[in-house]
Design an enzyme around this catalytic site. Sequence first.
Site, PDB file in Angstrom:
ATOM      1  N   CYS A   1     -20.553  30.898  11.883  1.00  0.00           N
ATOM      2  CA  CYS A   1     -20.472  32.501  11.009  1.00  0.00           C
ATOM      3  C   CYS A   1     -19.348  33.282  12.068  1.00  0.00           C
ATOM      4  O   CYS A   1     -19.450  32.741  12.888  1.00  0.00           O
ATOM      5  CB  CYS A   1     -21.630  33.765  11.111  1.00  0.00           C
TER       6      CYS A   1
ATOM      7  N   HIS B   1     -19.104  35.948   2.700  1.00  0.00           N
ATOM      8  CA  HIS B   1     -19.609  36.181   4.413  1.00  0.00           C
ATOM      9  C   HIS B   1     -20.145  35.225   4.434  1.00  0.00           C
ATOM     10  O   HIS B   1     -20.993  35.068   4.410  1.00  0.00           O
ATOM     11  CB  HIS B   1     -19.270  38.032   4.437  1.00  0.00           C
ATOM     12  N   CYS B   2     -20.687  35.815   6.501  1.00  0.00           N
ATOM     13  CA  CYS B   2     -21.453  34.375   6.677  1.00  0.00           C
ATOM     14  C   CYS B   2     -22.212  36.332   7.684  1.00  0.00           C
ATOM     15  O   CYS B   2     -22.133  37.097   7.218  1.00  0.00           O
ATOM     16  CB  CYS B   2     -21.296  34.129   7.839  1.00  0.00           C
ATOM     17  N   THR B   3     -22.909  35.584   9.193  1.00  0.00           N
ATOM     18  CA  THR B   3     -22.965  36.324   9.902  1.00  0.00           C
ATOM     19  C   THR B   3     -21.356  37.244  11.056  1.00  0.00           C
ATOM     20  O   THR B   3     -22.095  38.558  11.061  1.00  0.00           O
ATOM     21  CB  THR B   3     -24.632  35.929  10.832  1.00  0.00           C
TER      22      THR B   3
ATOM     23  N   THR C   1     -16.926  31.883   7.498  1.00  0.00           N
ATOM     24  CA  THR C   1     -16.192  32.839   6.817  1.00  0.00           C
ATOM     25  C   THR C   1     -15.275  32.667   7.335  1.00  0.00           C
ATOM     26  O   THR C   1     -13.631  32.123   6.262  1.00  0.00           O
ATOM     27  CB  THR C   1     -16.411  34.201   6.966  1.00  0.00           C
TER      28      THR C   1
END
Length: 356
Positions: free
Chosen positions: A23, A251-253, A259
């Site tokens: 992420c 998005h990711c984390t 991303t």
Amino acid sequence: MTHTTRATASAAGALSAAALLLCAAVPAASAASAHTRTERIPFTEATVTAQAAPGTYEIAWKAPGVRRVAIRANGRTVASGGSSGKVTVSGLPATADRQWFDLAPDHGRGLHLADRLIQLDGAVNFRDAGGYRTRDGHWVKMGEVYRSDALNNLTSADLAKLKRLGIDTDFDLRTASERAAAPDRVPPGTRYVVADVLAGSDLMTTLPTTEAGAVAMMTQGEKFMVSGDTAKSAYTKVFSGLTGGDSALFHCTAGKDRTGWANAALLTALGVPRETVMKDYLASNDYRAAANAAALAAMPPEQAKVYKPLLDVRAEYLNSGFDEVRAAFGSFEAYERQALGVTAPELRSLKRQLLV
């Protein structure tokens, strides 16, 4: 309103490692058709950067062959300079969602730019994917595609700002466990799409115990994002939405790896040079600096040494992804067709949508 001008001769928390792992112009169509004439954009470089003082921005540019560039904001000229320069503009409204600037040259087409970072209370790496020049002199429009870290901590004010940005679709690149632990908060009416890059992958079943092992995990993860079956399926969803004309967010984390590859692939497909793509990718180190420092400070020194490569973005990580493109597909163009399902007509449509 006050402003100062410095024209120059040259432009110039910790979540688990698994959650953090894996992420960035003017509104018009891009290339002219055979029956349409367009003006060339003379700018080879141009950036807007918000400063610490509210309502203060630095604008830098290079436009070879241009005698004068006027900088306009909110309908008025706030600064000017020559073919290259750097100006600081202050006294602008600090309450604006985004402060936009028009860079108007004495000949040729201008640019419509803002700071790439979107200031939010609940996210630190939410930024515009655009504002970059392609190899053939086009520019990626700003205000069309966004990239971010996790959205679960967005405030009501953040959601109102996102609503005003007009984002149609939110592509969530995270795993099922990440989504369950920290569900997205998005404005009403935003289409939510799960595009799980690592679905079913065993990449994170064993966390590294050495710094070298952490680096190896990151490079292997980047390769998976290129040729892994679930990764190809996830990024195909994203590109399908983009080629369909959506104003999108992915998005990711941490907003840096899954991303990061999504945006690197998008910018590369649009013709942005590799060195610019790399700068955009590495910018996560700057935007996440405080969050990463806090995470490492909460760990014992030896553990922090192992975890740091998981929190970083490094050139070797992104390069391993491009190396995998060549090894698995032969060329980036083949990767677009075979892994992302982007046809030549769809790519032309994407460029018309996102380039000027």
